[in-house]
Design an enzyme around this catalytic site. Structure first.
Site, PDB file in Angstrom:
ATOM      1  N   PRO A   1     -15.634  27.723  -5.845  1.00  0.00           N
ATOM      2  CA  PRO A   1     -15.911  26.342  -5.225  1.00  0.00           C
ATOM      3  C   PRO A   1     -16.930  25.360  -6.159  1.00  0.00           C
ATOM      4  CG  PRO A   1     -17.016  28.006  -3.879  1.00  0.00           C
ATOM      5  CD  PRO A   1     -16.372  28.749  -5.013  1.00  0.00           C
ATOM      6  N   ASN A   2     -16.599  24.229  -6.104  1.00  0.00           N
ATOM      7  CA  ASN A   2     -17.140  23.029  -6.639  1.00  0.00           C
ATOM      8  C   ASN A   2     -17.433  23.144  -7.952  1.00  0.00           C
ATOM      9  OD1 ASN A   2     -17.946  21.708  -3.941  1.00  0.00           O
ATOM     10  ND2 ASN A   2     -19.356  23.601  -3.475  1.00  0.00           N
TER      11      ASN A   2
ATOM     12  N   ARG B   1     -21.703  16.825 -10.831  1.00  0.00           N
ATOM     13  CA  ARG B   1     -22.505  17.580  -9.442  1.00  0.00           C
ATOM     14  C   ARG B   1     -23.655  18.152 -10.357  1.00  0.00           C
ATOM     15  NH1 ARG B   1     -21.928  23.230  -7.412  1.00  0.00           N
ATOM     16  NH2 ARG B   1     -23.439  23.323  -5.747  1.00  0.00           N
TER      17      ARG B   1
ATOM     18  N   ASN C   1     -16.665  33.375 -12.084  1.00  0.00           N
ATOM     19  CA  ASN C   1     -17.898  32.408 -11.617  1.00  0.00           C
ATOM     20  C   ASN C   1     -17.644  32.033 -10.137  1.00  0.00           C
ATOM     21  OD1 ASN C   1     -19.786  30.481 -10.860  1.00  0.00           O
ATOM     22  ND2 ASN C   1     -19.750  29.462 -12.796  1.00  0.00           N
TER      23      ASN C   1
ATOM     24  N   ALA D   1     -20.914  29.591  -5.071  1.00  0.00           N
ATOM     25  CA  ALA D   1     -21.524  29.980  -3.585  1.00  0.00           C
ATOM     26  C   ALA D   1     -20.907  31.173  -2.955  1.00  0.00           C
ATOM     27  CB  ALA D   1     -21.466  28.759  -2.790  1.00  0.00           C
TER      28      ALA D   1
ATOM     29  N   GLU E   1     -19.449  39.062 -13.941  1.00  0.00           N
ATOM     30  CA  GLU E   1     -20.052  37.723 -13.310  1.00  0.00           C
ATOM     31  C   GLU E   1     -20.932  36.601 -13.913  1.00  0.00           C
ATOM     32  OE1 GLU E   1     -22.665  36.895  -9.258  1.00  0.00           O
ATOM     33  OE2 GLU E   1     -21.547  38.739  -9.342  1.00  0.00           O
TER      34      GLU E   1
ATOM     35  N   HIS F   1     -22.800  32.747 -13.901  1.00  0.00           N
ATOM     36  CA  HIS F   1     -23.392  31.742 -13.411  1.00  0.00           C
ATOM     37  C   HIS F   1     -24.185  30.729 -14.395  1.00  0.00           C
ATOM     38  CE1 HIS F   1     -22.998  33.293  -9.185  1.00  0.00           C
ATOM     39  NE2 HIS F   1     -23.329  34.335  -9.803  1.00  0.00           N
TER      40      HIS F   1
ATOM     41  N   ARG G   1     -33.850  29.843  -8.232  1.00  0.00           N
ATOM     42  CA  ARG G   1     -33.342  28.749  -7.443  1.00  0.00           C
ATOM     43  C   ARG G   1     -33.896  29.021  -6.043  1.00  0.00           C
ATOM     44  NH1 ARG G   1     -27.791  26.628  -8.649  1.00  0.00           N
ATOM     45  NH2 ARG G   1     -28.487  25.039  -7.166  1.00  0.00           N
TER      46      ARG G   1
END
Length: 145
Positions: A11-12, A19, A75, A78, A100, A102, A109
């Site tokens: 998502p996103n 973004r 990836n 969230a 995975e 990111h 973060r």
């Protein structure tokens, strides 16, 4: 014949370049796809590159990769932090390797981003290196073939 690797994005990630560029950089998802295709060509890999904002679609694609591919670069966005469904889907296609990725350093973060549900079932996690993380994941999968 090139070996098929699925590069799946959650998502996103379709919003990359717009973004929070201070966190995710200025590259768009199309830029990352082009880099993955170039890396795949260099490594003898065919790339199936996809993005969805929907968890169930990602589960379906992981299962499809288990039938057709030799590896997954994921990836999860969230969903990596929350999705038992993605965890179980990756586990269901084991021993096919998944890596995975990111773009940001999730450990630098917010605390809720420090752990992912998917990390225990992938062969490795690359984070904080921006788009080059995808290339590194593809190189790692190619080295496993």
């Amino acid at each position: 014949m090139a070996k098929l690797v699925y590069v799946l994005n959650g998502p996103n990630l379709n919003m990359l370049g717009k973004r929070e560029p201070g966190i995710y950089g200025g590259a768009t998802l199309a830029d990352i796809e082009a880099e993955c295709r170039a890396a795949g060509a260099d490594l003898g890999l065919e790339i199936e590159f996809r993005q969805s904002n929907h968890e169930g679609v990602l589960v379906d694609w992981i299962q499809e990769a288990g039938e057709r591919g030799v590896g997954i670069v994921l990836n999860p966005g969230a969903y990596g932090h929350t999705s038992i469904a993605l965890h179980d889907a990756i586990r269901s296609v084991s021993p096919m390797p998944a890596i995975e990725v990111h773009l940001s350093n999730i450990h630098a973060r917010e605390p809720f981003r420090h752990k992912t549900m998917t990390a225990p079932v992938v062969v490795g996690v690359i984070c904080g290196l921006g788009p080059i993380g995808y290339r590194l994941a593809l190189e790692a999968l190619a080295a496993r073939q």
